[in-house]
Design a protein around this motif. Structure first.
Motif, PDB file in Angstrom:
ATOM      1  N   GLU A   1       0.851  -1.189   0.000  1.00  0.00           N
ATOM      2  CA  GLU A   1       0.000   0.000   0.000  1.00  0.00           C
ATOM      3  C   GLU A   1       0.887   1.238   0.000  1.00  0.00           C
ATOM      4  N   ILE A   2       0.696   2.098  -1.003  1.00  0.00           N
ATOM      5  CA  ILE A   2       1.536   3.293  -1.100  1.00  0.00           C
ATOM      6  C   ILE A   2       0.742   4.580  -0.929  1.00  0.00           C
ATOM      7  N   GLY A   3      -0.567   4.474  -0.755  1.00  0.00           N
ATOM      8  CA  GLY A   3      -1.375   5.660  -0.531  1.00  0.00           C
ATOM      9  C   GLY A   3      -2.829   5.304  -0.332  1.00  0.00           C
ATOM     10  N   TYR A   4      -3.524   6.142   0.438  1.00  0.00           N
ATOM     11  CA  TYR A   4      -4.970   5.975   0.599  1.00  0.00           C
ATOM     12  C   TYR A   4      -5.600   7.314   0.909  1.00  0.00           C
ATOM     13  N   GLY A   5      -6.905   7.392   0.711  1.00  0.00           N
ATOM     14  CA  GLY A   5      -7.611   8.659   0.922  1.00  0.00           C
ATOM     15  C   GLY A   5      -7.255   9.630  -0.191  1.00  0.00           C
ATOM     16  N   MET A   6      -6.739  10.790   0.185  1.00  0.00           N
ATOM     17  CA  MET A   6      -6.276  11.774  -0.809  1.00  0.00           C
ATOM     18  C   MET A   6      -4.956  11.280  -1.391  1.00  0.00           C
ATOM     19  N   ILE A   7      -4.979  10.865  -2.641  1.00  0.00           N
ATOM     20  CA  ILE A   7      -3.789  10.304  -3.273  1.00  0.00           C
ATOM     21  C   ILE A   7      -2.902  11.438  -3.789  1.00  0.00           C
ATOM     22  N   GLU A   8      -1.660  11.459  -3.290  1.00  0.00           N
ATOM     23  CA  GLU A   8      -0.694  12.488  -3.673  1.00  0.00           C
ATOM     24  C   GLU A   8       0.059  12.033  -4.930  1.00  0.00           C
ATOM     25  N   LYS A   9      -0.099  12.800  -5.994  1.00  0.00           N
ATOM     26  CA  LYS A   9       0.504  12.441  -7.275  1.00  0.00           C
ATOM     27  C   LYS A   9       2.015  12.263  -7.173  1.00  0.00           C
ATOM     28  N   GLU A  10       2.694  13.182  -6.502  1.00  0.00           N
ATOM     29  CA  GLU A  10       4.150  13.119  -6.438  1.00  0.00           C
ATOM     30  C   GLU A  10       4.634  11.937  -5.594  1.00  0.00           C
ATOM     31  N   THR A  11       3.893  11.581  -4.562  1.00  0.00           N
ATOM     32  CA  THR A  11       4.250  10.417  -3.749  1.00  0.00           C
ATOM     33  C   THR A  11       4.182   9.148  -4.582  1.00  0.00           C
ATOM     34  N   VAL A  12       3.104   9.012  -5.353  1.00  0.00           N
ATOM     35  CA  VAL A  12       2.940   7.826  -6.199  1.00  0.00           C
ATOM     36  C   VAL A  12       4.010   7.817  -7.287  1.00  0.00           C
TER      37      VAL A  12
END
Length: 81
Positions: free
Chosen positions: A60-71
């Motif tokens: 899991e690399i993100g949930y809720g508000m997905i941050e484009k730069e994080t992904v």
């Protein structure tokens, strides 16, 4: 690379997350598998309040508000591996 996007119907955050992922596909090649948590009791129990959830290669690399730069950062890291 393969991303799983856990979603549910009538979920504005899920639509935003999907749009972010589709934008990132232009930058980094990967496939998207969209899974509705209401079609699987185990997924519903696991993710009910976290939706949407982005999973890359089982993590899991993100949930809720997905941050484009994080992904984007995680995708590039996975590309190098």
């Amino acid at each position: 690379m393969h991303i799983r996007l856990y979603t549910k119907t009538n979920c504005p955050l899920c639509e935003k997350a999907k749009a972010v992922l589709m934008e990132l596909q232009a930058d980094v090649p990967f496939t998207i598998e969209e899974l509705d948590i209401y079609e699987d009791d185990a997924l519903l129990e696991k993710y009910q309040l976290m939706i949407p959830v982005v999973e890359l290669n089982g993590e899991e690399i993100g949930y809720g508000m997905i941050e484009k730069e994080t992904v984007r950062k995680r995708l590039r890291q996975a590309q190098k591996s």
